[in-house]
Design a protein around this motif. Structure first.
Motif, PDB file in Angstrom:
ATOM      1  N   ALA A 103       0.830  -1.200   0.000  1.00  0.00           N
ATOM      2  CA  ALA A 103       0.000   0.000   0.000  1.00  0.00           C
ATOM      3  C   ALA A 103       0.871   1.260   0.000  1.00  0.00           C
ATOM      4  CB  ALA A 103      -0.916  -0.009   1.220  1.00  0.00           C
ATOM      5  N   ALA A 104       0.256   2.364  -0.384  1.00  0.00           N
ATOM      6  CA  ALA A 104       0.981   3.646  -0.378  1.00  0.00           C
ATOM      7  C   ALA A 104       1.480   3.954   1.024  1.00  0.00           C
ATOM      8  CB  ALA A 104       0.064   4.760  -0.865  1.00  0.00           C
ATOM      9  N   GLY A 105       2.753   4.358   1.113  1.00  0.00           N
ATOM     10  CA  GLY A 105       3.336   4.698   2.395  1.00  0.00           C
ATOM     11  C   GLY A 105       3.651   3.519   3.274  1.00  0.00           C
ATOM     12  N   SER A 106       3.677   2.327   2.733  1.00  0.00           N
ATOM     13  CA  SER A 106       3.925   1.140   3.544  1.00  0.00           C
ATOM     14  C   SER A 106       5.151   0.409   3.017  1.00  0.00           C
ATOM     15  CB  SER A 106       2.693   0.226   3.521  1.00  0.00           C
ATOM     16  OG  SER A 106       2.881  -0.865   4.394  1.00  0.00           O
ATOM     17  N   ASN A 107       5.439  -0.742   3.601  1.00  0.00           N
ATOM     18  CA  ASN A 107       6.589  -1.528   3.177  1.00  0.00           C
ATOM     19  C   ASN A 107       6.312  -3.008   3.426  1.00  0.00           C
ATOM     20  OD1 ASN A 107       6.685  -1.246   6.016  1.00  0.00           O
ATOM     21  ND2 ASN A 107       8.843  -1.772   6.025  1.00  0.00           N
ATOM     22  N   THR A 108       7.114  -3.838   2.817  1.00  0.00           N
ATOM     23  CA  THR A 108       7.033  -5.279   3.032  1.00  0.00           C
ATOM     24  C   THR A 108       8.432  -5.860   2.973  1.00  0.00           C
ATOM     25  OG1 THR A 108       5.930  -7.314   2.329  1.00  0.00           O
ATOM     26  CG2 THR A 108       6.758  -5.882   0.588  1.00  0.00           C
ATOM     27  N   ILE A 109       8.602  -7.040   3.551  1.00  0.00           N
ATOM     28  CA  ILE A 109       9.918  -7.671   3.638  1.00  0.00           C
ATOM     29  C   ILE A 109       9.838  -9.075   3.049  1.00  0.00           C
ATOM     30  CG2 ILE A 109      11.697  -8.540   5.194  1.00  0.00           C
ATOM     31  CD1 ILE A 109      11.036  -6.290   7.079  1.00  0.00           C
TER      32      ILE A 109
END
Length: 821
Positions: free
Chosen positions: A181-187
């Motif tokens: 999502a906008a403004g988010s992150n994932t690993i």
């Protein structure tokens, strides 16, 4: 990277991480050979980008739906393979700068050869659009990295979406990513076998890279480097570190008790900063405003603030003062000031009751006038203050105030600094000639950013000689990753930046002739947890040795040239306007018995407005400058004449009532003057009056009617006892109708006096003539005839005597006289 971060990014850090992809067989679960998507992307890149661009319009509408759907990724299938819920959104490939990849080993910042390695790739989306699911490819550098040029070549491709510029490397694996999502992150996690690491050889640095492909389009790439176990052991590079202990930008020159209590309480801003650096190998540049703000409160200071000050004194670090409020010294030098600005006093903020003698724990008197944060002097009179360094001459300590006396300015600012001859300007703000100004102010050693000094073409020590001045120059290759690590938002980003820092040290081990310097950014205080972790990693690193700032300064200097980077002209102009406003307040303050009550807080607030911290938000600073200037104008207009209606003047002498307003919290003394526009009124003198604080008073100015009657305009003005004009001139209309009957009576009386005076003068003159005639001869008959003739010619009232017997009432008439009949 660290610079590409938004408030939404911070919220994204709190989202739960996705399930790791890969595991032990990550290198075997590739959907296609590593080169296949790259070739496919090149062939279809143009068409894909057109299609992606068309999806941007729909992205804004679907982003709200895409975010929750992206969070609903579930595990499915007989093998438990993770699948993301599909969303109808594609990333805009024309905004690649908003997508960043960070690569780092899990739970370590270095790589041990011969052991399997777990690597995390963080996909950070700081754009305003959702990022669709894609594929992350993990690579390592295809070649040995054992010098700075090779490291630069590997890192140069970070963030590029140009396929031809993608880092050349050996494929280690690939895995799918969920939508972001906008403004988010994932690993995404990978497990790399030991053989893949061993194949890199005995290079001191191992490069790791990552690429993100969305629908066969290369969206982003990243490259990082990490020191390996083959890096040289300790005895390598010496590094001195400098940290600014400051607070966020503010327009206040002093902090109140509530703010200090919040900042110095556990987990407060100042508490976290001091925890991060106290006792660690880093020199601290402290803002003296913090120390003064605690000390001016005396016994009213929060206990947490007093404890914090004591902890600072016991930290054991090298400590030097920044400018008060961390005011921009380069800007002051470029303003052409004769000397650098500093606080002029604190009398307006001191309450004698806060420094009164208070009973001690044993019931005996204990002076609260002693400065918080200072240890008690031994009974023999020796001081417990640490001795200053050899480069800084010892200064006599100010005498502590007696109980009940407020401390002096010197007492409030005094601190056992390691040295006081250091200036630390903001990055890339020093211009030609500034160092000479700093030298003249006693700041003979300047900490310069690497961009402000020409590169020597190879790594050299921090000590430098520039145009005859002494400086220590921060190393660009160390300072950049150090600052990225200190402000990292996530663990993966922090390990990536810290690994890069250690890799730079591993390559430089033992090559520098003297200590290098790395500086934390002015905003490092907001990320104190990362600061402490970074310092601990440097302390444990085998490829570096931390050194003191004194060692870096005292090393043999290298001759270098200054890069002229004067501050923006608009910033200089704004600062000049504030200086002029301060001068206006200083002139106006002469209406007070003690002008320092106004000038001292204005100077402190001016220094706060020059805080280096404002440079990160120029728009906010310009707004604050406008508000500050407006407040200064309000101060100089706080004493004024209250306008009134027209006045009628009927008497010759009468007082003119003038109302003076004083909005200041202090009584003021002003001189009230009246200046008529014509001669119908005459004002012979002004009136000096004292106006109580926050009140208005009526002052009677004596006036006298002049010549004529009619309209007159009276200009009413104020001035200080020293003659400085105060406020604006107020004009009052007047109608002169003075007592003209009295004037007319005076004129008539004058005329009468002149008339009777003339008659008396004639009479005296005539008598004198008569006496002169009698004195010249005897009186005979003909003379009597002449006298009779004169009697006929003269008025009857002028005859005083006669010889006519008829006219003599005392004489008896003769009966035989014929005239009797």
């Amino acid at each position: 990277m660290a610079a590409d971060r938004t408030p939404a990014r911070a919220r994204g850090d709190r989202l739960p991480p996705t399930a790791s992809v890969g595991g032990a067989d990550a290198t075997e679960r590739r959907a296609r050979p590593i080169d296949a998507p790259r070739a496919s992307a090149r062939a279809a890149g143009t068409g894909r980008r057109r299609g992606v661009a068309l999806g941007v319009a729909a992205a804004a509408v679907c982003a709200v739906v895409a975010a929750p759907l992206g969070a609903l990724a579930v595990a499915g299938g007989p093998d438990g393979e993770r699948r993301a819920a599909p969303i109808p959104v594609q990333v805009a490939a024309d905004d690649p700068e908003g997508i960043a990849l960070h690569v780092a080993p899990v739970s370590t910042t270095t790589i041990t050869a011969g052991q399997p390695l777990t690597v995390q790739v963080e996909v950070e989306n700081t754009t305003a659009e959702a990022l669709a699911a894609g594929t992350v490819r993990l690579t390592r550098a295809d070649g040995v990295i054992d010098d700075s040029d090779e490291l630069d070549a590997w890192l140069a491709s970070a963030g590029s979406t140009d396929e031809s510029a993608a880092p050349d490397g050996v494929a280690l694996g690939e895995a799918e990513t969920r939508p972001v999502a906008a403004g988010s992150n994932t690993i995404v996690s990978f497990t790399v076998p030991a053989s893949a690491i061993t194949a890199a050889g005995d290079a001191p640095v191992l490069g790791l890279g990552a690429e993100l492909v969305v629908d066969d389009v290369l969206v982003a790439s990243g490259a990082d480097a990490f020191a390996t176990s083959t890096a040289p052991a300790a005895s390598g590079t010496s590094v001195a570190l400098v940290y600014p202990l400051t607070v966020p930008a503010s327009s206040s020159g002093l902090f109140d008790a509530e703010t200090l209590e919040e900042w110095t309480s556990p987990l407060g801003l100042l508490d976290r900063q001091l925890d991060a650096v106290a006792g660690r190998p880093v020199a601290i540049g402290v803002d003296p405003r913090i120390i003064a703000s605690i000390r001016v409160l005396g016994s009213s200071a929060p206990s947490s603030a007093v404890d914090w000050l004591n902890r600072l004194g016991e930290a054991g670090n090298e400590i030097f003062p920044l400018a008060y409020a961390d005011a921009d010294v380069a800007l002051q030098a470029q303003l052409g000031l004769a000397t650098l600005l500093g606080p002029t006093g604190f009398a307006d903020a001191l309450d004698p009751d806060d420094f009164a003698e208070q009973p001690g724990p044993d019931g005996e008197g204990e002076g609260e006038g002693d400065q918080p944060g200072e240890t008690e002097a031994p009974a023999d009179g020796a001081t417990s203050t640490p001795a200053p360094s050899e480069t800084a001459p010892a200064e006599p300590e100010p005498t502590p105030p007696a109980p009940g006396e407020v401390p002096s300015t010197e007492m409030l600012l005094d601190w056992p600094y390691t040295r006081t001859d250091i200036a630390w300007p903001a990055d890339d703000t020093v211009a030609a000639g500034d160092l000479a100004v700093l030298d003249a102010a006693g700041l003979t050693t300047t900490v310069l950013s690497p961009g402000n000094v020409t590169s020597p073409g190879g790594r050299v020590g921090a000590a430098a000689s520039i145009d005859g001045s002494t400086a220590v120059v921060a190393d660009a290759r160390l300072t950049a990753p150090l600052r990225e690590a200190s402000v990292a938002d996530s663990d993966t980003e922090w390990r990536s930046a810290t690994g890069h820092l250690l890799a730079e040290l591993a390559l430089d081990s033992g090559d520098s002739p003297s200590a290098l310097l790395a500086t934390f950014g002015r905003d490092a205080g907001d990320h104190s947890t990362r600061v402490a972790a970074t310092l601990d990693e440097l302390t444990r690193a085998s490829s570096a040795r931390t050194a003191g700032l004194a060692e870096a300064i005292g090393a043999p200097p290298t001759s270098r040239a200054l890069v002229d980077l004067a501050e923006d002209a608009s910033r200089v102009d704004s600062a000049q306007r504030m200086l002029e406003a301060e001068d206006s307040v200083a002139e106006f303050a002469t209406v007070l018995d003690d002008p320092a009550l106004l000038t001292d807080p204005v100077r402190r607030d001016l220094l706060a407005m020059l805080d280096v911290a404002w440079l990160t938000d120029r728009a906010a600073w310009e707004t604050a400058v406008a508000e500050w200037l407006a407040a200064r104008r309000a101060t100089t207009e706080a004493v004024s004449v209250v306008p009134s209606s027209s006045v009628n003047i009927f008497a010759r002498e009468t007082p003119l009532p003038v109302t003076v307003l004083n909005a200041l919290p202090y009584p003021v003394t002003v001189i009230v003057s009246a200046d008529p526009s014509n001669g119908r009124l005459v004002v012979e003198e002004s009136v000096t009056a004292t106006i109580p604080a926050e009140s208005r008073s009526t002052v009677q100015v004596p006036i006298t009617a002049g010549v004529g009657r009619g309209e007159v305009t009276i200009a009413i003005s104020l001035s200080s006892p020293t003659g400085v004009a105060v406020g604006r001139t107020v004009f009052i209309s007047g109608n002169v109708q003075a007592d003209w009957e009295g004037l007319g009576a005076g004129i008539l009386a004058t005329a009468l006096v002149l008339f009777f005076g003339f008659g008396i003068w004639r009479n005296i003159r005539r008598r004198r003539k008569q006496r002169a005639a009698e004195a010249s001869g005897a009186v005979d008959a003909p003379a009597l005839h002449d006298v009779a003739d004169d009697a006929i010619a003269e008025p009857a009232d002028d005859i005083t005597e006669t010889n006519d017997p008829v006219d003599d009432p005392t004489e008896t008439p003769d009966p035989e006289d014929p005239k009797r009949d």
